[in-house]
Design an enzyme around this catalytic site. Structure first.
Site, PDB file in Angstrom:
ATOM      1  N   ALA A  10       1.202   5.349   5.417  1.00 48.04           N
ATOM      2  CA  ALA A  10       0.823   6.617   6.048  1.00 48.04           C
ATOM      3  C   ALA A  10       1.272   6.708   7.497  1.00 48.04           C
ATOM      4  CB  ALA A  10      -0.691   6.807   5.970  1.00 48.04           C
ATOM      5  N   ARG A  15       8.921   4.499  16.266  1.00 47.65           N
ATOM      6  CA  ARG A  15      10.046   3.771  16.858  1.00 47.65           C
ATOM      7  C   ARG A  15      11.351   3.886  16.070  1.00 47.65           C
ATOM      8  NH1 ARG A  15       7.165  -1.803  17.606  1.00 47.65           N
ATOM      9  NH2 ARG A  15       5.762  -0.859  16.073  1.00 47.65           N
ATOM     10  N   TYR A 100       2.367  -3.472   2.536  1.00 47.04           N
ATOM     11  CA  TYR A 100       2.812  -2.456   3.486  1.00 47.04           C
ATOM     12  C   TYR A 100       4.126  -1.865   2.975  1.00 47.04           C
ATOM     13  CZ  TYR A 100      -0.255  -4.297   7.266  1.00 47.04           C
ATOM     14  OH  TYR A 100      -1.307  -4.683   8.047  1.00 47.04           O
ATOM     15  N   LYS A 348      40.074  11.943 -12.968  1.00 48.34           N
ATOM     16  CA  LYS A 348      38.712  12.453 -13.163  1.00 48.34           C
ATOM     17  C   LYS A 348      38.534  12.795 -14.630  1.00 48.34           C
ATOM     18  CE  LYS A 348      37.396  16.367 -13.678  1.00 48.34           C
ATOM     19  NZ  LYS A 348      37.141  17.820 -13.752  1.00 48.34           N
TER      20      LYS A 348
HETATM   21  C1  UD1 Z   1      -0.971  -4.741  11.479  1.00 47.06           C
HETATM   22  C2  UD1 Z   1      -2.131  -5.728  11.454  1.00 47.06           C
HETATM   23  C3  UD1 Z   1      -1.712  -6.992  12.222  1.00 47.06           C
HETATM   24  C4  UD1 Z   1      -0.462  -7.567  11.607  1.00 47.06           C
HETATM   25  C5  UD1 Z   1       0.636  -6.527  11.554  1.00 47.06           C
HETATM   26  C6  UD1 Z   1       1.787  -7.063  10.744  1.00 47.06           C
HETATM   27  C7  UD1 Z   1      -4.190  -4.461  11.422  1.00 47.06           C
HETATM   28  C8  UD1 Z   1      -5.314  -3.939  12.239  1.00 47.06           C
HETATM   29  N1  UD1 Z   1      -3.270  -5.134  12.100  1.00 47.06           N
HETATM   30  O1  UD1 Z   1      -0.772  -4.352  12.801  1.00 47.06           O
HETATM   31  O2  UD1 Z   1      -2.742  -7.949  12.161  1.00 47.06           O
HETATM   32  O3  UD1 Z   1      -0.028  -8.708  12.355  1.00 47.06           O
HETATM   33  O4  UD1 Z   1       0.173  -5.331  10.888  1.00 47.06           O
HETATM   34  O5  UD1 Z   1       2.860  -6.184  10.818  1.00 47.06           O
HETATM   35  O6  UD1 Z   1      -4.180  -4.298  10.220  1.00 47.06           O
HETATM   36  N2  UD1 Z   1      -0.997   2.385   8.175  1.00 47.06           N
HETATM   37  C9  UD1 Z   1      -1.558   3.402   7.439  1.00 47.06           C
HETATM   38  N3  UD1 Z   1      -2.585   4.118   7.979  1.00 47.06           N
HETATM   39  C10 UD1 Z   1      -3.079   3.849   9.206  1.00 47.06           C
HETATM   40  C11 UD1 Z   1      -2.513   2.794   9.953  1.00 47.06           C
HETATM   41  C12 UD1 Z   1      -1.490   2.075   9.405  1.00 47.06           C
HETATM   42  O7  UD1 Z   1      -1.121   3.680   6.314  1.00 47.06           O
HETATM   43  O8  UD1 Z   1      -4.031   4.532   9.603  1.00 47.06           O
HETATM   44  C13 UD1 Z   1       0.118   1.603   7.597  1.00 47.06           C
HETATM   45  C14 UD1 Z   1       1.388   1.739   8.386  1.00 47.06           C
HETATM   46  O9  UD1 Z   1       2.179   2.802   7.848  1.00 47.06           O
HETATM   47  C15 UD1 Z   1       2.051   0.388   8.157  1.00 47.06           C
HETATM   48  C16 UD1 Z   1       0.879  -0.559   7.996  1.00 47.06           C
HETATM   49  O10 UD1 Z   1      -0.227   0.239   7.640  1.00 47.06           O
HETATM   50  O11 UD1 Z   1       2.804   0.357   6.979  1.00 47.06           O
HETATM   51  C17 UD1 Z   1       0.596  -1.367   9.238  1.00 47.06           C
HETATM   52  O12 UD1 Z   1       0.254  -0.482  10.287  1.00 47.06           O
HETATM   53  P1  UD1 Z   1       0.728  -0.763  11.772  1.00 47.06           P
HETATM   54  O13 UD1 Z   1       0.258   0.340  12.629  1.00 47.06           O
HETATM   55  O14 UD1 Z   1       2.160  -1.098  11.799  1.00 47.06           O
HETATM   56  O15 UD1 Z   1      -0.132  -2.055  12.115  1.00 47.06           O
HETATM   57  P2  UD1 Z   1       0.126  -3.085  13.262  1.00 47.06           P
HETATM   58  O16 UD1 Z   1      -0.486  -2.580  14.515  1.00 47.06           O
HETATM   59  O17 UD1 Z   1       1.538  -3.473  13.291  1.00 47.06           O
HETATM   60 MG    MG Z   2       3.427  -2.706  12.299  1.00 47.21          MG
END
Ligand code: UD1
Ligand code: MG
Length: 448
Positions: A10, A15, A100, A348
């Protein structure tokens, strides 16, 4: 036992600086989230739930061929909140795997191993040691046991020294999730509901958190920007190249081949530099693919040689053919055994018969060219009148002189001969000679 697989997708992926949702960006020509789904699909008795938010409509449209339960997270309040949205869709008492959508290369065997660690009093967490753990959640251990994950932004200086990080991938029972997720709080540095907080809850309830590590860190690498995407692409392409070599193909340079789909090779194939394979491509035994070729959804049978700079798309090449250099086989081309397509030839939707030769500067479209036909340089099938397409049939053994226009619909009989420079508009019978061009007029002693 039922397995529920929740894929988080989601997030916005700011970036990437893209109008396209991050999880639709590709590795090896395939959207990242599709890599994840393809691996997850191989887990038996499983159901896939995809949490979508940013660009949800685009993501759903791109994945419409898959049987996936889409769960909408309208506001991105954190990974814990995201999983909580899927909670009502989960089967009671199931095992839940959390993945993920932007971590594309985790293989199914890692997922299966993690699921096998889920019990009524244990869960599974995938971690990895990084030289630079900046930004990631840190794994906190006490006497070896995992007791918590602390997000980088919430971590103390001491905790930031920890190099073991959370990949985000975990497996846990549905009943634990149902109990823990509603109790998450957003009282943290990012004011988000962190999924990672369930680790401390597990530890406090004597639920063992079993940590495991991937064979390569790239298998758990997330993609946040174009640089990481490119790095992961090159690593993955290298793996595919290694696999081809292990299966017996010679690659002139394993760093200069790209596979965006499935490539299978028979024994003793040689693949030269800067070659691109897309979709499903099958090479037989002893096939050579020259430098700078693009092969897409095609088969090339034993002993055939594709000379440099050729493009083959949705076509089949039988045994011992030669194609190129600089040939373009468009969809629906079928070369029979020993056929030869030379430079600057475009084909073709055409059958080129056994041992037929189309060697230079020619267009063959909507045609059937018989066995052993020789098509002279510069020959064109005029298959299109601006509205409809028409067919050209050339019988076996015919000889088409250079620079002939075959105006379809038209047929040339077996062993017929067409004089060079002819424009053939009427059918030519077997064994006939047909010449259709202005007679040469020569006036002697002509003065300007
Ligand atoms: C998260 C983890 C962190 C880990 C890292 C690895 C948490 C709190 N932190 O951090 O421990 O080291 O991933 O990459 O879980 N997403 C949603 N809905 C949301 C938020 C995120 O679907 O409300 C999805 C994002 O699209 C992404 C994944 O969850 O695919 C991870 O979210 P992201 O914001 O990248 O988490 P990080 O801060 O990187
Ligand atoms: Mg991340």
């Amino acid at each position: 036992m039922i397995t529920d697989i929740v894929i988080l997708a989601a997030g916005q992926g700011t970036r990437m600086r893209s109008a396209k949702p991050k999880v639709l960006h590709t590795i090896a020509g395939k959207p990242m989230v599709e890599h994840v789904i393809n691996q997850a699909q191989s887990i038996p008795d499983s159901r896939i739930h995809l949490v979508v938010g940013h660009g949800a409509e685009q993501v759903k449209a791109a994945l419409s061929d898959y049987s996936v339960n889409f769960v909408t997270q309208s506001e991105q309040l954190g990974t814990g909140h995201a999983v909580a949205q899927a909670l009502p869709s989960l089967t009671e008492g199931s095992r839940v795997l959390i993945l993920y959508g932007d971590v594309p290369l985790t293989p199914a065997d890692v997922m299966t191993a993690m699921l096998s660690q889920v019990t009524a009093n244990s869960m599974s967490l995938l971690t990895v040691e990084l030289a630079n753990p900046q930004g990631y959640g840190r794994i906190v251990r006490q006497s070896g046991a995992i007791t918590a994950i602390v997000e980088h932004k919430d971590a103390s200086d001491d905790q930031r020294q920890i190099r073991e990080i959370n990949t985000g991938i975990m497996a846990v029972s549905q009943s634990h999730l149902a109990k823990w997720l509603p109790t998450l709080s957003s009282d943290n540095a990012q004011s988000e509901y962190y999924l990672t907080d369930i680790i401390a809850m597990a530890a406090s309830e004597q639920v063992a958190v079993v940590g495991s590590q991937p064979a390569f860190e790239q298998l758990v690498q997330g993609v946040n920007n174009r640089q990481q995407q490119a790095e992961l692409e090159r690593w993955y392409q290298r793996q595919l190249a290694e696999q081809l070599m292990a299966e017996g193909a010679t690659l002139a340079d394993p760093a200069r081949i790209d596979i965006r789909g499935e490539l299978s090779t028979g024994s003793d194939c040689f693949i030269d530099i800067n070659t691109l394979f897309e979709g499903k491509v099958e090479l037989g035994n002893n096939v050579t693919v020259g430098a700078n070729c693009i092969l897409k959804n095609c088969t090339v049978a034993d002993g055939s040689v594709i000379e440099p700079n050729s493009i083959i798309d949705q076509s089949t090449v039988a045994e011992n053919c030669t194609v190129g250099p600089y040939a373009r086989l468009r969809p629906g081309t079928e070369l029979a055994i020993g056929a030869k397509i030379g430079n600057f030839v475009e084909t073709k939707k055409s059958l080129i018969g056994e041992g037929a030769k189309v060697n230079h500067l020619t267009y063959i479209g909507d045609a059937e060219i018989g066995a052993k036909v020789n098509v002279g340089a510069g020959t064109i099938t005029c298959n299109y009148d601006g509205v409809n397409k028409f067919k050209t049939v050339v019988g076996s053994g015919a000889f088409i002189g250079s620079n002939t226009s075959l105006v379809a619909p038209v047929s040339v009989g077996e062993n017929a001969v067409i004089g060079a420079g002819s424009t053939i508009t009427k059918d030519v019978e077997d064994n006939a000679l047909s010449v259709a061009r202005g007679r040469q007029l020569t006036k002697s002693n002509w003065k300007k």
